[in-house]
Design a protein around this motif. Structure first.
Motif, short mmCIF file in Angstrom:
data_model
loop_
_atom_site.label_atom_id
_atom_site.label_comp_id
_atom_site.label_asym_id
_atom_site.label_seq_id
_atom_site.Cartn_x
_atom_site.Cartn_y
_atom_site.Cartn_z
N MET A 123 0.83 -1.16 0.10
CA MET A 123 -0.21 0.02 0.12
C MET A 123 0.76 1.14 0.13
O MET A 123 0.17 2.20 -0.46
CB MET A 123 -1.13 0.11 1.09
CG MET A 123 -2.36 0.91 1.13
SD MET A 123 -3.18 1.07 0.09
CE MET A 123 -4.26 -0.31 0.82
N THR A 157 -11.81 5.24 0.20
CA THR A 157 -11.18 5.81 -0.99
C THR A 157 -12.22 6.53 -2.44
O THR A 157 -12.98 6.98 -1.84
CB THR A 157 -10.18 4.72 -1.60
OG1 THR A 157 -8.73 6.03 -2.14
CG2 THR A 157 -10.78 4.17 -2.07
N GLN A 215 -5.62 -0.97 -5.31
CA GLN A 215 -5.68 -0.62 -3.76
C GLN A 215 -6.74 -2.10 -3.35
O GLN A 215 -6.79 -2.83 -2.09
CB GLN A 215 -6.90 0.78 -3.58
CG GLN A 215 -6.08 1.69 -3.62
CD GLN A 215 -6.43 2.93 -3.20
OE1 GLN A 215 -7.27 3.56 -4.26
NE2 GLN A 215 -5.65 3.46 -2.14
#
Length: 186
Positions: A5, A82, A110
């Motif tokens: 990440m 997000t 992601q």
């Protein structure tokens, strides 16, 4: 495809893939628990998010946090949040197709790293992009769809609930349904 990440976040911070990079203050990558079972995806950062570099921190984010707390969820503990695009569209307009296309790789990466069981699309833009181009939030909110190995649900964007408070109970019901689904999976 980035394997961590942090590597993905660093790549996003330097992105110049579309014209949104010219007007941004900050890239708004995402926040929350990257090991969570639930991922919330909005359309794009607003002014407060652009200034602070965090998703959903303005009035809409505060409302979302209250609704999540009501069903025992929080971005710090058991969800990741997000947006479709990582930079603020001017005047909070909907992201353009080219902007979404430039950012979709970050979002896919992601999702790959988090591997959520459930993806919740906050608002029409995210639901149309990820669930069905003809998605109608007012008619299809709170319904779970299986797509690409994920359970997906569209619900009202919290900013829309601030503009139309009569829909808050329906938005809360969607989160209650999410909590019930998670409880059944445990």
């Amino acid at each position: 495809m980035y394997e961590t990440m942090e590597a993905l976040r660093q790549a996003a911070l330097g992105c110049q893939g579309c014209k949104l990079c010219q007007t941004r203050h900050n890239v708004v990558f995402g926040a929350g628990n990257p090991q969570s079972q639930v991922m919330f995806i909005g359309e794009g950062p607003g002014e407060n998010e652009d200034l602070q570099g965090e998703p959903f921190v303005g009035r809409a984010g505060q409302l979302l946090d209250k609704m999540l707390a009501h069903v025992g969820l929080s971005r710090q503990e058991n969800l990741y949040i997000t947006n479709m695009v990582k930079c603020r569209p001017p005047q909070n307009r909907d992201p353009e197709k080219e902007e979404v296309a430039a950012c979709i790789g970050f979002l896919r990466n992601q999702v790959h790293l988090i591997r959520p069981k459930v993806i919740v699309c906050l608002g029409r833009v995210a639901a149309c992009a990820l669930i069905d181009p003809a998605f109608k939030v007012t008619r299809q909110h709170g319904i779970f769809y299986e797509k690409n190995g994920f359970l997906m649900m569209g619900t009202f964007h919290p900013a829309a609930l601030l503009r139309n408070p009569r829909q808050k109970p329906e938005g809360l019901e969607d989160l209650i349904a999410l909590r019930q689904l998670l409880d059944r999976q445990d």
